[in-house]
Write a protein that holds these residues in place. Structure first.
Motif, mmCIF file in Angstrom:
data_model
loop_
_atom_site.group_PDB
_atom_site.id
_atom_site.type_symbol
_atom_site.label_atom_id
_atom_site.label_comp_id
_atom_site.label_asym_id
_atom_site.label_seq_id
_atom_site.Cartn_x
_atom_site.Cartn_y
_atom_site.Cartn_z
ATOM 1 N N LEU A 84 0.883 -1.034 0.190
ATOM 2 C CA LEU A 84 -0.532 0.337 -0.376
ATOM 3 C C LEU A 84 0.478 1.119 -0.225
ATOM 4 N N ALA A 85 2.014 1.384 0.720
ATOM 5 C CA ALA A 85 3.047 2.322 0.727
ATOM 6 C C ALA A 85 3.715 2.660 -0.883
ATOM 7 N N SER A 86 3.284 2.029 -1.750
ATOM 8 C CA SER A 86 3.953 2.585 -2.687
ATOM 9 C C SER A 86 2.452 2.960 -3.692
ATOM 10 N N HIS A 87 1.167 3.408 -3.387
ATOM 11 C CA HIS A 87 -0.122 3.586 -4.133
ATOM 12 C C HIS A 87 -0.046 5.360 -2.940
ATOM 13 N N PRO A 88 -0.928 6.162 -3.703
ATOM 14 C CA PRO A 88 -1.267 7.471 -3.209
ATOM 15 C C PRO A 88 -2.831 7.289 -2.486
ATOM 16 N N ILE A 89 -2.324 7.510 -1.284
ATOM 17 C CA ILE A 89 -3.541 7.132 -0.406
ATOM 18 C C ILE A 89 -4.288 8.036 -0.023
#
Length: 298
Positions: free
Chosen positions: A185-190
């Motif tokens: 998840l950390a590699s995606h825009p949240i």
């Protein structure tokens, strides 16, 4: 001390045989019930319960108090039931406070049926994502969504839960792919909800247990409906409560990310200022909302 409230709590303790079980039924803590019973005993000058670490029993005075309290509480309940069952007889002014997005997506669709059932009722619905002082604001009823309710003079009735899952749009998934494990998840825009307990700290419950992680949302908004719209527009990945996500999933405008994982489910509480009985109008609305929520989850 609200004697009727304490009578109701005392009867529940005796019937359930446990402070903990009674507290769970009433939506308060065992410590709060223990304090109330202690104050009651002090006011009466008599011990009502004989307690040890393993057992609890009524004293002779406790048996007398329980029998009379049960009679009084039952009589109050019967009066309330007669009022509630008088369809169209619920009147007066009901003032409700609720979170904005929950009010718009979960409460608003239920209002027409409630108002038709009770034509003599005046209704004020205030939507605010802040936790307001319902007594100071003059509210009869406040709907709150949170993991637990703190001890207070208010009474909280749990009427449902909220499932919180992770979503993105099909367009976002097609362009960027979606994570196959939580760590990705950390590699995606949240996109995060400013008022959420999990803005930056996510505890994901999945097949292997709980995974705790720290995320830094690129976009942070203070309204769940705005968050929904950004997700539908393909701007990133975020969490949504089921009362918002359900319609978007049905339309296919949002899809679940990491479908085997979700965040802890907070409870929906109906909070009132009375620990004994409710005004008929507040009780009628709580029943109507609870039924509507159950239908929504069926």
């Amino acid at each position: 001390m609200d004697k009727l409230s304490v009578m109701n709590a005392f009867c529940r303790i005796v019937e359930r045989g446990s402070f903990a079980r009674a507290a769970d039924d009433l939506g308060v803590s065992p410590a709060l019930l223990s304090r109330e019973v202690k104050l009651l005993e002090e006011s009466l000058g008599a011990s009502l319960l004989s307690r040890s670490t393993r057992s609890m029993a009524l004293t002779e005075s406790g048996r007398v108090f329980y029998d009379e309290a049960l009679r009084i509480v039952s009589a109050v309940g019967q009066v309330e039931d007669r009022i509630r069952k008088g369809a169209g007889e619920v009147g007066g002014h009901l003032k409700i406070n609720a979170p904005s997005s929950f009010g718009q997506t979960a409460i608003a669709p239920l209002l027409p049926g409630f108002l038709r059932a009770h034509p003599k009722l005046r209704l004020t619905l205030s939507l605010d994502d802040r936790v307001v002082d319902m007594i100071e604001g003059g509210f009869d009823l406040s709907i709150r969504i949170r993991p637990t309710m703190p001890d207070s003079t208010l009474i909280a009735r749990k009427i449902g839960i909220v499932r919180q899952r992770i979503f993105a749009s099909p367009d976002y998934a097609a362009r960027n792919g979606t994570p196959e494990r939580p760590e990705a998840l950390a590699s995606h825009p949240i996109i995060g909800f400013l008022l959420a307990d999990h803005l930056t700290q996510w505890s994901l419950i999945g097949p292997g247990g709980v995974i705790d992680m720290t995320l830094d949302p690129a976009v942070r908004v203070g309204n769940s409906l705005v968050l929904r719209d950004l997700l539908v527009a393909g701007e990133g990945i975020g969490t949504l409560p089921d009362f918002i996500s359900r319609a978007e999933e049905a339309k296919g405008t949002l899809v679940r990310v990491l479908p085997d994982y979700e965040l802890p489910a907070p409870s929906i509480f109906a909070v009132t200022g009375s620990r004994v009985g409710l005004e008929a109008r507040a009780s009628a609305f709580i029943d109507h909302l609870r039924d509507g929520l159950q239908r929504g989850h069926s």
